[in-house]
Design a protein around this motif. Sequence first.
Motif, PDB file in Angstrom:
ATOM      1  N   ASP A 274       6.603 -58.457 -23.936  1.00 59.37           N
ATOM      2  CA  ASP A 274       5.549 -58.913 -24.592  1.00 59.37           C
ATOM      3  C   ASP A 274       4.607 -59.427 -23.408  1.00 59.37           C
ATOM      4  OD1 ASP A 274       6.424 -58.992 -27.013  1.00 59.37           O
ATOM      5  OD2 ASP A 274       7.097 -60.765 -27.260  1.00 59.37           O
ATOM      6  N   GLN A 275       5.424 -59.729 -22.339  1.00 57.19           N
ATOM      7  CA  GLN A 275       4.523 -60.348 -20.975  1.00 57.19           C
ATOM      8  C   GLN A 275       3.689 -59.247 -20.442  1.00 57.19           C
ATOM      9  OE1 GLN A 275       7.830 -60.044 -21.356  1.00 57.19           O
ATOM     10  NE2 GLN A 275       8.742 -59.675 -19.381  1.00 57.19           N
ATOM     11  N   LEU A 276       4.263 -58.034 -20.665  1.00 56.96           N
ATOM     12  CA  LEU A 276       3.681 -56.999 -19.822  1.00 56.96           C
ATOM     13  C   LEU A 276       2.586 -56.078 -20.809  1.00 56.96           C
ATOM     14  CD1 LEU A 276       6.475 -55.653 -18.052  1.00 56.96           C
ATOM     15  CD2 LEU A 276       4.759 -56.926 -17.018  1.00 56.96           C
ATOM     16  N   LEU A 277       2.585 -56.562 -22.367  1.00 58.36           N
ATOM     17  CA  LEU A 277       1.801 -55.818 -23.044  1.00 58.36           C
ATOM     18  C   LEU A 277       0.270 -55.732 -22.756  1.00 58.36           C
ATOM     19  CD1 LEU A 277       1.135 -54.074 -25.758  1.00 58.36           C
ATOM     20  CD2 LEU A 277       1.453 -56.102 -26.887  1.00 58.36           C
ATOM     21  N   PRO A 278      -0.266 -57.035 -22.344  1.00 60.26           N
ATOM     22  CA  PRO A 278      -1.602 -57.043 -21.765  1.00 60.26           C
ATOM     23  C   PRO A 278      -1.870 -56.101 -20.720  1.00 60.26           C
ATOM     24  CG  PRO A 278      -0.905 -59.150 -22.390  1.00 60.26           C
ATOM     25  CD  PRO A 278       0.269 -58.464 -22.283  1.00 60.26           C
ATOM     26  N   THR A 279      -0.981 -56.015 -19.750  1.00 59.19           N
ATOM     27  CA  THR A 279      -1.250 -55.177 -18.551  1.00 59.19           C
ATOM     28  C   THR A 279      -1.294 -53.799 -19.054  1.00 59.19           C
ATOM     29  OG1 THR A 279      -0.008 -56.596 -17.118  1.00 59.19           O
ATOM     30  CG2 THR A 279      -0.352 -54.539 -16.337  1.00 59.19           C
ATOM     31  N   TYR A 280      -0.655 -53.309 -19.889  1.00 60.49           N
ATOM     32  CA  TYR A 280      -0.669 -51.871 -20.339  1.00 60.49           C
ATOM     33  C   TYR A 280      -2.037 -51.734 -21.162  1.00 60.49           C
ATOM     34  CZ  TYR A 280       1.143 -47.414 -22.429  1.00 60.49           C
ATOM     35  OH  TYR A 280       1.311 -46.140 -22.646  1.00 60.49           O
ATOM     36  N   LEU A 281      -2.150 -52.929 -22.040  1.00 57.69           N
ATOM     37  CA  LEU A 281      -3.566 -52.424 -22.688  1.00 57.69           C
ATOM     38  C   LEU A 281      -4.689 -52.467 -21.763  1.00 57.69           C
ATOM     39  CD1 LEU A 281      -3.127 -55.192 -25.798  1.00 57.69           C
ATOM     40  CD2 LEU A 281      -2.746 -52.603 -25.858  1.00 57.69           C
ATOM     41  N   GLU A 282      -4.736 -53.296 -20.615  1.00 54.91           N
ATOM     42  CA  GLU A 282      -5.768 -53.062 -19.547  1.00 54.91           C
ATOM     43  C   GLU A 282      -5.704 -51.652 -19.148  1.00 54.91           C
ATOM     44  OE1 GLU A 282      -7.431 -55.309 -15.601  1.00 54.91           O
ATOM     45  OE2 GLU A 282      -5.541 -55.839 -16.491  1.00 54.91           O
ATOM     46  N   GLU A 283      -4.474 -51.162 -18.808  1.00 54.98           N
ATOM     47  CA  GLU A 283      -4.389 -49.831 -18.249  1.00 54.98           C
ATOM     48  C   GLU A 283      -5.060 -48.759 -19.154  1.00 54.98           C
ATOM     49  OE1 GLU A 283      -2.159 -48.136 -15.346  1.00 54.98           O
ATOM     50  OE2 GLU A 283      -0.853 -49.801 -15.205  1.00 54.98           O
ATOM     51  N   VAL A 284      -4.693 -48.964 -20.484  1.00 57.20           N
ATOM     52  CA  VAL A 284      -5.373 -48.127 -21.625  1.00 57.20           C
ATOM     53  C   VAL A 284      -6.923 -48.289 -21.735  1.00 57.20           C
ATOM     54  CG1 VAL A 284      -5.469 -47.915 -23.982  1.00 57.20           C
ATOM     55  CG2 VAL A 284      -3.320 -47.925 -23.117  1.00 57.20           C
ATOM     56  N   ALA A 285      -7.434 -49.466 -21.561  1.00 54.32           N
ATOM     57  CA  ALA A 285      -8.873 -49.768 -21.605  1.00 54.32           C
ATOM     58  C   ALA A 285      -9.635 -49.074 -20.356  1.00 54.32           C
ATOM     59  CB  ALA A 285      -9.040 -51.136 -21.427  1.00 54.32           C
ATOM     60  N   SER A 286      -8.884 -49.070 -19.399  1.00 48.85           N
ATOM     61  CA  SER A 286      -9.455 -48.456 -18.090  1.00 48.85           C
ATOM     62  C   SER A 286      -9.503 -47.038 -18.239  1.00 48.85           C
ATOM     63  CB  SER A 286      -8.513 -48.946 -16.880  1.00 48.85           C
ATOM     64  OG  SER A 286      -9.243 -48.020 -15.617  1.00 48.85           O
ATOM     65  N   THR A 287      -8.429 -46.316 -18.919  1.00 47.99           N
ATOM     66  CA  THR A 287      -8.423 -44.895 -18.872  1.00 47.99           C
ATOM     67  C   THR A 287      -9.284 -44.647 -20.131  1.00 47.99           C
ATOM     68  OG1 THR A 287      -5.961 -44.947 -18.815  1.00 47.99           O
ATOM     69  CG2 THR A 287      -6.871 -43.117 -19.902  1.00 47.99           C
ATOM     70  N   LEU A 288      -9.817 -45.207 -21.067  1.00 46.20           N
ATOM     71  CA  LEU A 288     -10.694 -45.060 -22.075  1.00 46.20           C
ATOM     72  C   LEU A 288     -12.067 -45.005 -21.307  1.00 46.20           C
ATOM     73  CD1 LEU A 288      -9.856 -47.171 -25.090  1.00 46.20           C
ATOM     74  CD2 LEU A 288      -9.801 -44.523 -24.849  1.00 46.20           C
ATOM     75  N   ALA A 289     -12.319 -46.006 -20.472  1.00 45.59           N
ATOM     76  CA  ALA A 289     -13.669 -46.299 -19.838  1.00 45.59           C
ATOM     77  C   ALA A 289     -13.999 -45.023 -18.781  1.00 45.59           C
ATOM     78  CB  ALA A 289     -13.677 -47.382 -18.948  1.00 45.59           C
ATOM     79  N   ALA A 290     -12.694 -44.518 -18.169  1.00 46.60           N
ATOM     80  CA  ALA A 290     -12.880 -43.396 -17.122  1.00 46.60           C
ATOM     81  C   ALA A 290     -13.061 -42.210 -17.930  1.00 46.60           C
ATOM     82  CB  ALA A 290     -11.603 -43.522 -16.581  1.00 46.60           C
ATOM     83  N   ALA A 291     -12.588 -41.973 -19.413  1.00 48.78           N
ATOM     84  CA  ALA A 291     -12.693 -40.879 -19.863  1.00 48.78           C
ATOM     85  C   ALA A 291     -14.333 -40.839 -20.389  1.00 48.78           C
ATOM     86  CB  ALA A 291     -11.637 -40.817 -21.137  1.00 48.78           C
ATOM     87  N   ALA A 292     -14.583 -42.195 -20.795  1.00 53.93           N
ATOM     88  CA  ALA A 292     -15.934 -41.984 -21.269  1.00 53.93           C
ATOM     89  C   ALA A 292     -16.934 -41.796 -20.069  1.00 53.93           C
ATOM     90  CB  ALA A 292     -16.198 -43.360 -21.854  1.00 53.93           C
ATOM     91  N   TRP A 293     -16.589 -42.106 -18.975  1.00 54.34           N
ATOM     92  CA  TRP A 293     -17.484 -41.884 -17.902  1.00 54.34           C
ATOM     93  C   TRP A 293     -17.565 -40.465 -17.438  1.00 54.34           C
ATOM     94  CZ3 TRP A 293     -17.591 -39.677 -12.819  1.00 54.34           C
ATOM     95  CH2 TRP A 293     -18.825 -40.225 -12.129  1.00 54.34           C
ATOM     96  N   LYS A 294     -16.409 -39.809 -17.664  1.00 50.60           N
ATOM     97  CA  LYS A 294     -16.220 -38.440 -17.077  1.00 50.60           C
ATOM     98  C   LYS A 294     -16.796 -37.437 -18.129  1.00 50.60           C
ATOM     99  CE  LYS A 294     -11.810 -39.144 -16.065  1.00 50.60           C
ATOM    100  NZ  LYS A 294     -10.459 -39.002 -15.944  1.00 50.60           N
ATOM    101  N   LEU A 295     -16.801 -37.948 -19.529  1.00 48.88           N
ATOM    102  CA  LEU A 295     -17.760 -37.359 -20.702  1.00 48.88           C
ATOM    103  C   LEU A 295     -19.126 -37.440 -20.316  1.00 48.88           C
ATOM    104  CD1 LEU A 295     -15.776 -38.480 -23.714  1.00 48.88           C
ATOM    105  CD2 LEU A 295     -15.936 -35.870 -22.966  1.00 48.88           C
ATOM    106  N   ARG A 296     -19.572 -38.329 -19.662  1.00 49.61           N
ATOM    107  CA  ARG A 296     -21.013 -38.789 -19.462  1.00 49.61           C
ATOM    108  C   ARG A 296     -21.644 -37.900 -18.269  1.00 49.61           C
ATOM    109  NH1 ARG A 296     -24.825 -38.590 -17.224  1.00 49.61           N
ATOM    110  NH2 ARG A 296     -26.540 -40.273 -17.250  1.00 49.61           N
ATOM    111  N   HIS A 297     -20.649 -38.025 -17.340  1.00 47.67           N
ATOM    112  CA  HIS A 297     -21.202 -37.515 -15.866  1.00 47.67           C
ATOM    113  C   HIS A 297     -20.675 -36.197 -15.227  1.00 47.67           C
ATOM    114  CE1 HIS A 297     -23.355 -41.443 -14.923  1.00 47.67           C
ATOM    115  NE2 HIS A 297     -22.409 -42.086 -15.412  1.00 47.67           N
ATOM    116  N   ARG A 298     -19.384 -35.907 -15.957  1.00 48.44           N
ATOM    117  CA  ARG A 298     -18.550 -34.880 -15.204  1.00 48.44           C
ATOM    118  C   ARG A 298     -18.334 -33.682 -16.287  1.00 48.44           C
ATOM    119  NH1 ARG A 298     -19.486 -34.583 -10.393  1.00 48.44           N
ATOM    120  NH2 ARG A 298     -17.559 -33.300 -10.177  1.00 48.44           N
ATOM    121  N   ARG A 299     -19.462 -33.238 -17.030  1.00 47.94           N
ATOM    122  CA  ARG A 299     -19.393 -32.338 -17.944  1.00 47.94           C
ATOM    123  C   ARG A 299     -19.607 -30.812 -17.220  1.00 47.94           C
ATOM    124  NH1 ARG A 299     -19.486 -33.350 -23.468  1.00 47.94           N
ATOM    125  NH2 ARG A 299     -20.489 -31.309 -23.788  1.00 47.94           N
TER     126      ARG A 299
END
Length: 760
Positions: A274-299
């Motif tokens: 439970d105490q580490l779930l927020p950290t994992y969710l933050e890494e998931v959010a960062s992974t999503l942000a990176a994927a969107a950035w790559k879709l936008r800039h690295r096509r």
Amino acid sequence: MITIEPLDLDRDLALLHAWVTHPRSVFWMMQDAAPDDVREEYARILADPHHDARLGLVDGRPSFLVETYDPWHSALGGLPELQPGDVGMHVLVAPPDRDPEPGFTTRVFGAVLAHCFEDPAVRRVVVEPDVRNAAIRAKNVAAGFTELREVPVPGKTAMLSVCTREAWETALGIRDSAHLAPALLDRAQRHLVAKALGEYAHERLVAPEPVPGGHDRWRLAAGPSSYVFTARVHELEHWVVEPASVERTVDGVAVAPDAQDLIVELAPCLGIPDQLLPTYLEEVASTLAAAAWKLRHRRIPVADLVDANYQQIEAAMTEGHPAFVANNGRIGYGLDDYQAFAPEAGRDVRLHWVAARRAHTRLSLGVGVTEQELYDAELAGPVGDRFRARLRGLGLDPADYLFVPVHPWQWRNKLAITFAPDLARRDLVHLGEGADEHRPQQSIRTFFNTSRPDRHYVKTALAIQNMGFVRGLSPAYMEATPAINDWVASTVSADAELRECGFEVLRELAAIGYTGDAFHRMAGPSPYRKMIAGLWRESPVPRVAEDEQLTTMAALLHRDADGDALVTAWIKASPVDAATWVRAYLRAYLRPLVHCLHAYDLAFMPHGENLVLRLRDHVPTGAFMKDIGEEVAVMGDHPLPPEVERIRGSFPEDVKALAVHTDVFDGVLRFVAAILAEDGVLSGAEFWSLVRETIEEHAADHPELAEAAARYDLLRPAFRHSCLNRLQLRNTLQMVDLTGQAESLIFAGTMRNPAAGDVE
């Protein structure tokens, strides 16, 4: 609120006729059109696959007309200024029946450009207003358009103008956050949800059930949500889930897939503390942000990578680790940091350097390397002179110091603050930037020298959280790194089999770390002891022929934004058939690893980023193994020099073979095999029969290693299923203890070995 919807001629004809024939619409060139003429014109547009017309509504009221078209199939076709990714646009704001609100046209114009750029494939919007239409030309320029030149088109002389996506975003002031758009995030969410469903199923954390009567359709219940999706299951329980097929319902209501929601819904069966779930969710959010950035800039289309150079390919990679769901965490980077230092940004940076007092600093050198030669080469000419002059200007003797390369982020965010006392007492001295430009690699903290590609990679400490670890470097742990690399490199280079396979090692030939801080005076271990360190690794560039292409093996798993696979493109561009290509690849990759295991009990960590392939005519000819110091082990009684003894590991017999079964079969080959099968290039059965053939041929060529081959038994019917995501889910801050990695492993039963034969 502004919406843009399909045009309905039966509903909208009267409106259109009134708009296009209005005196203010003179540049629309339909002043004398009858209603039937307007119907005929827009019926033609709607039937044209290269042209479209839509109605724009402001607060529910029809207010403008927008046309988009392919410039290559228009009166502009053939103009040299046109580029791939262009879309043409016309917009007609409805003639007012009352005084319009201030900025109304600008507001509409912005919505139309947003509509055009909503498609990530669109790179520029092209317009061709009448040169006499000063008002619309001014609007265009204000929105970011550049006027190129006058061109004749039917009925007018037009001012050809273009607006790049970047210019539009700059005009709007959204340049830094443009990737955080709904359409891009939706694609990123679907991709990551599909990957999570597939990898969690692969690791038997979840068990999707087949939908009765649904071809390749599966269902998974997750808390209040139900997921239905299309997937094919390949060898090694490898799930290929189609992102576009994922349908999510919550209490029977359709809801968009959301990766963070999925994690929360599955948390009870994923086993995240439970105490580490927020950290994992933050890494998931960062992974999503990176994927969107790559879709936008690295096509970058795969076709552009087939003959690309090493660093062009490296910057084009978009997936990160193929197995980990949260694989682009990089917690600690801000948006500016991401755009400056993420490998996919493809930007060169200059490393910072600090002088570290010699009495508190460890420098280890490999065979044939001296301190003076190292620094003379890395800090050539005026740079080294400038650094030494800086020390002398402070009244310090340069001979009392060693030079340490530092990541720019690390300097600003850690050294200048956390190590302020060390800097104040001159145990550390900031020297500024070096002269060479460096490019961050997919491993985040390692840099390639783009100014002098023949010079060494530089690996730096970096205190960001990424994929289950803070990416520091331990001075104590790295002290033996050059000696370990010397032993591995000499073992590999002396072996005729490995030379024949074109298998080589990129040595980590120097390591340095500062230990004079307060954290090293503490009794217990701490991540703060890993903040100021670096190492130098050989570059592969001087060791390849002019007709050879370099790429990390991770590129074999790359698909571009349109789903095209680079490995498929390389095979099609090569002069050989798919089976011959795969056989050459396995000879360069798998056979040397099998040989090292059988001959020396020597195991590497040969994932995609740790291995650099050489290609000639797009066919693999050899490989360089790298990242040796931290990720190599001897699993037997093979004699080792005392300074290398650290790499000897004690492993259970059923774990030793996982150096191939998990790290090669499950970690790399299952992905390559699935890509080739999905693309119709080579079936899974054919691929795994070639894997078996490679191992059998090695055994036949080396009867002296028969006992070791029998002991490892790489063709056994099944092997233990070691799971990577389970490690990260158990402890999102430190997946494994590097000093006892075998004890950290988590297993989920056994998996059938597809190389054992009888593959369906």
